[in-house]
Structure formats: structure tokens, C-alpha cells
Design a protein around this motif. Structure first.
Motif, short mmCIF file in Angstrom:
data_model
loop_
_atom_site.label_atom_id
_atom_site.label_comp_id
_atom_site.label_asym_id
_atom_site.label_seq_id
_atom_site.Cartn_x
_atom_site.Cartn_y
_atom_site.Cartn_z
N TYR A 52 1.66 -4.72 -5.92
CA TYR A 52 1.74 -3.37 -5.59
C TYR A 52 0.55 -2.43 -5.92
O TYR A 52 -0.14 -2.76 -6.74
CB TYR A 52 3.00 -2.81 -6.26
CG TYR A 52 4.12 -3.38 -5.55
CD1 TYR A 52 4.77 -2.83 -4.43
CD2 TYR A 52 4.76 -4.51 -6.38
CE1 TYR A 52 5.98 -3.55 -3.90
CE2 TYR A 52 5.98 -5.13 -5.68
CZ TYR A 52 6.55 -4.76 -4.53
OH TYR A 52 7.86 -5.17 -4.10
N LYS A 53 0.38 -1.48 -5.12
CA LYS A 53 -0.90 -0.61 -5.32
C LYS A 53 -0.40 0.94 -4.86
O LYS A 53 0.63 1.23 -4.10
CB LYS A 53 -1.82 -1.06 -4.25
CG LYS A 53 -3.34 -0.26 -4.18
CD LYS A 53 -4.25 -0.87 -3.42
CE LYS A 53 -5.81 -0.43 -3.66
NZ LYS A 53 -6.73 -0.89 -3.21
N CYS A 54 -0.83 1.83 -5.64
CA CYS A 54 -0.63 3.33 -5.33
C CYS A 54 -1.14 3.56 -3.88
O CYS A 54 -2.11 3.24 -3.63
CB CYS A 54 -0.90 4.14 -6.26
SG CYS A 54 -0.53 3.77 -7.98
N CYS A 55 -0.09 4.28 -3.05
CA CYS A 55 -0.59 4.95 -1.67
C CYS A 55 0.08 6.14 -1.20
O CYS A 55 0.86 6.55 -2.15
CB CYS A 55 -0.41 3.65 -0.86
SG CYS A 55 1.42 3.18 -0.60
N LYS A 60 1.66 8.68 -4.79
CA LYS A 60 2.92 8.68 -5.36
C LYS A 60 3.75 7.52 -4.96
O LYS A 60 4.78 7.40 -5.60
CB LYS A 60 3.64 10.02 -5.53
CG LYS A 60 3.88 10.33 -4.08
CD LYS A 60 4.75 11.74 -4.05
CE LYS A 60 5.03 12.14 -2.54
NZ LYS A 60 5.87 11.41 -1.92
N ASP A 61 3.49 6.61 -4.15
CA ASP A 61 4.25 5.98 -3.58
C ASP A 61 3.57 4.63 -3.87
O ASP A 61 2.45 4.45 -4.05
CB ASP A 61 4.13 5.82 -2.28
CG ASP A 61 5.31 7.17 -1.51
OD1 ASP A 61 5.93 7.71 -2.16
OD2 ASP A 61 4.42 7.37 -0.47
N CYS A 62 4.42 3.27 -4.13
CA CYS A 62 4.04 1.93 -4.21
C CYS A 62 3.94 1.35 -3.12
O CYS A 62 5.13 1.20 -2.29
CB CYS A 62 4.99 1.12 -5.26
SG CYS A 62 5.13 2.12 -6.76
N CYS A 63 2.93 0.50 -2.53
CA CYS A 63 2.82 -0.12 -1.33
C CYS A 63 2.63 -1.69 -1.86
O CYS A 63 1.89 -2.02 -2.61
CB CYS A 63 1.66 0.37 -0.53
SG CYS A 63 1.75 1.95 0.38
N PHE A 64 3.34 -2.39 -0.93
CA PHE A 64 3.45 -3.82 -1.14
C PHE A 64 2.05 -4.29 -0.33
O PHE A 64 1.65 -4.04 0.69
CB PHE A 64 4.74 -4.54 -0.44
CG PHE A 64 4.70 -6.09 -0.37
CD1 PHE A 64 5.37 -6.62 -1.50
CD2 PHE A 64 4.28 -6.51 0.59
CE1 PHE A 64 5.42 -8.02 -1.43
CE2 PHE A 64 4.25 -7.96 0.67
CZ PHE A 64 4.99 -8.48 -0.38
#
Length: 97
Positions: A52-55, A60-64
Motif C-alpha cells: 500500500y502507498k499513500c495517495c 490521506k488514502d491508502c492505495c493498493f
């Protein structure tokens, strides 16, 4: 030479800043927080197949994301399937079965 050198330094600086920003969002137990630890969203744990990476807005969101090796393996499998289908069609046309 000056423009090339400046461009290389800019690329190195961008890589350093992005690595530093990712290190600041990780806690000692390795969990990822977006945008900052304890005040943001805690991302799920990563595995050998994904991370997961911040996006998003304000990070403020976690991106797969899939690991790079998974994408490469999937691409190789797809290419093998396409090559098999093409070879089968050529064999069928040329051999006249």
C-alpha cells in the motif's frame, strides 16, 4: 553539460525526497500511516504480492499496488497465452488439418 547535470541532480533529489516521505509515514512495527502516524489512516499490512502507498487528496488514502515481480510474471503469462494461440492458428492454417 550544465543542463544535464542539473537534470540528474533534480532526479536524485526527487527520489531522495520521496523515499524520505515514505520513511516518515512508517512506524517502528512497519505499519504504514497516511499522511502521518497516529493522526491519519493506517494502511493494511503488505505481503509478498502487494503493498500500500499513500495517495489521494493530501496523501490521506491508502492505495493498493501489486509488487513489480507480480506484474512481470502476469505479463509473461499473458504473452505466452497469446503466442500459443497465434502458433495454434498458424499451425492449423499451414498444416491443413
Amino acid at each position: 553539460m550544465g543542463l544535464t547535470t542539473n537534470f540528474l541532480f533534480a532526479l536524485i533529489a526527487i527520489g531522495f525526497v520521496s523515499t524520505l516521505a515514505e520513511d516518515l509515514t512508517k512506524t517502528q512495527d512497519g505499519s504504514m500511516w497516511c499522511p502521518i502516524p497516529l493522526a491519519g489512516t493506517r494502511c493494511p499490512d503488505s505481503s509478498a504480492f502487494h503493498y500500500y502507498k499513500c495517495c489521494g487528496d493530501l496523501n490521506k488514502d491508502c492505495c493498493f499496488n501489486l509488487q513489480t515481480w507480480v506484474i512481470v510474471v502476469l505479463a509473461i503469462i499473458v504473452l505466452c497465452i497469446i503466442a500459443s494461440v497465434v502458433a495454434g492458428v498458424i499451425r492449423c492454417i499451414c498444416c491443413g488439418r
